[in-house]
Motif scaffolding. Structure first.
Motif, PDB file in Angstrom:
ATOM      1  N   TYR A 242     -24.292   3.054 109.934  1.00 52.02           N
ATOM      2  CA  TYR A 242     -25.307   3.888 110.495  1.00 52.02           C
ATOM      3  C   TYR A 242     -26.043   4.318 110.154  1.00 52.02           C
ATOM      4  CZ  TYR A 242     -27.738   5.869 114.712  1.00 52.02           C
ATOM      5  OH  TYR A 242     -27.786   6.499 115.491  1.00 52.02           O
TER       6      TYR A 242
ATOM      7  N   ALA B  25     -29.021  13.370 120.495  1.00 54.41           N
ATOM      8  CA  ALA B  25     -28.890  12.499 119.150  1.00 54.41           C
ATOM      9  C   ALA B  25     -27.193  12.116 118.444  1.00 54.41           C
ATOM     10  CB  ALA B  25     -30.046  12.310 118.812  1.00 54.41           C
TER      11      ALA B  25
ATOM     12  N   GLU C 231     -27.125  -4.104 118.162  1.00 51.13           N
ATOM     13  CA  GLU C 231     -26.824  -3.002 118.667  1.00 51.13           C
ATOM     14  C   GLU C 231     -26.908  -1.273 118.275  1.00 51.13           C
ATOM     15  OE1 GLU C 231     -23.608  -0.382 121.459  1.00 51.13           O
ATOM     16  OE2 GLU C 231     -23.420  -2.643 122.040  1.00 51.13           O
ATOM     17  N   ILE C 232     -26.245  -1.041 116.996  1.00 49.26           N
ATOM     18  CA  ILE C 232     -26.465   0.287 116.172  1.00 49.26           C
ATOM     19  C   ILE C 232     -27.514  -0.196 115.474  1.00 49.26           C
ATOM     20  CG2 ILE C 232     -24.946   1.451 113.903  1.00 49.26           C
ATOM     21  CD1 ILE C 232     -22.369  -0.248 114.491  1.00 49.26           C
TER      22      ILE C 232
ATOM     23  N   TYR D 108     -20.098   6.256 117.364  1.00 46.48           N
ATOM     24  CA  TYR D 108     -20.367   5.394 116.715  1.00 46.48           C
ATOM     25  C   TYR D 108     -19.675   5.882 115.262  1.00 46.48           C
ATOM     26  CZ  TYR D 108     -24.118   3.005 119.108  1.00 46.48           C
ATOM     27  OH  TYR D 108     -24.972   2.001 120.576  1.00 46.48           O
TER      28      TYR D 108
ATOM     29  N   GLU E 154     -29.828  -1.281 116.301  1.00 42.13           N
ATOM     30  CA  GLU E 154     -31.831  -0.645 117.125  1.00 42.13           C
ATOM     31  C   GLU E 154     -31.769   0.895 117.510  1.00 42.13           C
ATOM     32  OE1 GLU E 154     -34.244  -2.255 119.033  1.00 42.13           O
ATOM     33  OE2 GLU E 154     -33.240  -3.507 116.668  1.00 42.13           O
ATOM     34  N   GLU E 155     -30.108   1.913 117.943  1.00 39.82           N
ATOM     35  CA  GLU E 155     -29.933   2.829 117.948  1.00 39.82           C
ATOM     36  C   GLU E 155     -30.516   3.313 117.252  1.00 39.82           C
ATOM     37  OE1 GLU E 155     -28.714   4.667 120.445  1.00 39.82           O
ATOM     38  OE2 GLU E 155     -28.250   2.859 122.078  1.00 39.82           O
TER      39      GLU E 155
ATOM     40  N   GLN F 225     -34.291   3.693 117.214  1.00 44.87           N
ATOM     41  CA  GLN F 225     -34.547   4.042 118.108  1.00 44.87           C
ATOM     42  C   GLN F 225     -34.891   5.507 117.677  1.00 44.87           C
ATOM     43  OE1 GLN F 225     -36.373   3.516 120.650  1.00 44.87           O
ATOM     44  NE2 GLN F 225     -35.997   1.090 119.682  1.00 44.87           N
TER      45      GLN F 225
ATOM     46  N   LYS G 253     -24.524  10.524 121.148  1.00 47.82           N
ATOM     47  CA  LYS G 253     -24.895   9.661 121.194  1.00 47.82           C
ATOM     48  C   LYS G 253     -24.097   8.824 119.478  1.00 47.82           C
ATOM     49  CE  LYS G 253     -27.758   6.537 123.146  1.00 47.82           C
ATOM     50  NZ  LYS G 253     -29.157   5.986 123.966  1.00 47.82           N
ATOM     51  N   ILE G 254     -24.524   9.193 117.886  1.00 44.92           N
ATOM     52  CA  ILE G 254     -24.255   8.475 117.746  1.00 44.92           C
ATOM     53  C   ILE G 254     -22.541   8.977 117.099  1.00 44.92           C
ATOM     54  CG2 ILE G 254     -24.236   9.170 114.475  1.00 44.92           C
ATOM     55  CD1 ILE G 254     -26.832  10.568 115.063  1.00 44.92           C
TER      56      ILE G 254
END
Length: 329
Positions: free
Chosen positions: A251, A237, A214-215, A244, A217-218, A221, A240-241
């Motif tokens: 990341y 963004a 999941e990390i 995590y 993919e984020e 993107q 959203k980060i």
């Protein structure tokens, strides 16, 4: 429990242990030094099981009563030192679980073994208490100190122990293990191997983690579209980060591997060495647009971001500086 044959890497340490057992040259104290996930516990457990195995071979037989007890964690002659305070092994912990207990002879085996995980958490008083035992141990005693940071141990302790340093494992061995033993697809094995940086435990953890995917993919993107983003999108963004935060090093490592791929492709045009093979068109495009100096600047900024976050600098500010550097280069 398995045997030394099942261990990936660490051949020098395994050969040393086997020779010590077969030639009856077992030391009374060992330090296993290596980063988290490098295999310290596994090697200490295998060493302990081998010493107590009724067949007395260079590997545990995994069939005798002693091996079964060791595997189940119930062997009376293997003592795992525990501590109530999360970040400290106190002098009382050492006195009660090692110094006082060690005077009692083994219950059934030829050795009595003490495994002290996170040994660098011992206070100076605890280390001094242990030192007395290491200096004059009973003939049957073997003590394993497991640590990520042997420098934190007193020189008087390290000078009386055999130091076994766990080194990084070759990428080819890690990748092979992930694909053949864990049946991880090649593109994922490449990613986990690049990430693990020679640490088998970390590679296995990443390969087994849905959250890591999941990390990834984020981050991918973000990297694909960051150059088209306006400031308000960059701010979104960063928010959203922020979800995590606990895995922020993972990341940032993903971004680092991405830009290493860009740099590698720009320099060599070799697609085989690229980790993000499934994103090759984006890697090629970025390699065309970014200069060598720009990519180096991004890689340096990633290291700076990690250092600042470790020093508790404001998260949003650190990420904003980083993303703007990425965007501009």
């Amino acid at each position: 429990m398995g045997s030394f044959k099942d261990v990936v890497g660490h051949k020098d340490i395994i050969n040393y242990i086997r020779n010590a057992v077969t030639e009856n040259k077992v030391s009374h104290a060992y330090i296993l030094n290596g980063e988290r996930g490098s295999g310290k516990k596994m090697l200490a457990n295998l060493f302990a099981t081998t010493l107590l195995c009724e067949k007395q071979g260079p590997d545990p037989c995994n069939a005798c009563h002693s091996c079964h007890q060791a595997e189940s964690g119930n062997h009376p002659d293997i003592i795992r030192v525990t501590h109530e305070k999360p970040n400290t092994i106190s002098v009382d912990d050492i006195r009660r679980q090692v110094n006082e207990d060690i005077q009692i002879k083994p219950y059934q085996g030829p050795y009595k073994i003490y495994i002290i995980a996170e040994a660098d958490l011992m206070t100076v008083q605890a280390q001094n208490a242990l030192l007395k035992t290491i200096e004059e141990p009973p003939a049957y005693a073997v003590i394993f100190l497991l640590t990520e940071n042997a420098e934190a141990l007193l020189p008087t302790i390290t000078s009386r122990c055999v130091m076994l340093k766990l080194r990084n494992i070759k990428d080819t061995l890690i990748r092979k293990y992930l694909m053949e033993t864990m049946h991880v697809p090649d593109y994922k094995a490449d990613m986990c191997t690049a990430f693990a940086q020679g640490n088998m435990g970390r590679a296995i953890m990443l390969a087994s983690s849905d959250h890591f995917n999941e990390i990834r993919e984020e981050a991918v993107q973000l990297l694909k579209y960051i150059n088209e983003m306006d400031i308000s999108e960059v701010t979104k963004a960063i928010k959203k980060i922020g979800t995590y935060k606990l895995e922020i090093n993972d990341y940032l490592d993903i971004i680092m591997i991405w830009y290493r791929d860009v740099l590698l492709y720009k320099a060599t045009k070799d697609m085989d060495k690229v980790v993000f093979k499934d994103q090759i068109s984006y890697i090629q495009e970025r390699a065309k647009k970014s200069s060598y100096e720009g990519i180096e600047l991004i890689l340096e900024s990633l290291e700076k971001a990690k250092t600042r976050l470790k020093a508790n600098v404001n998260f949003d500010l650190v990420m904003e500086l980083l993303l703007l550097t990425i965007k501009e280069n």
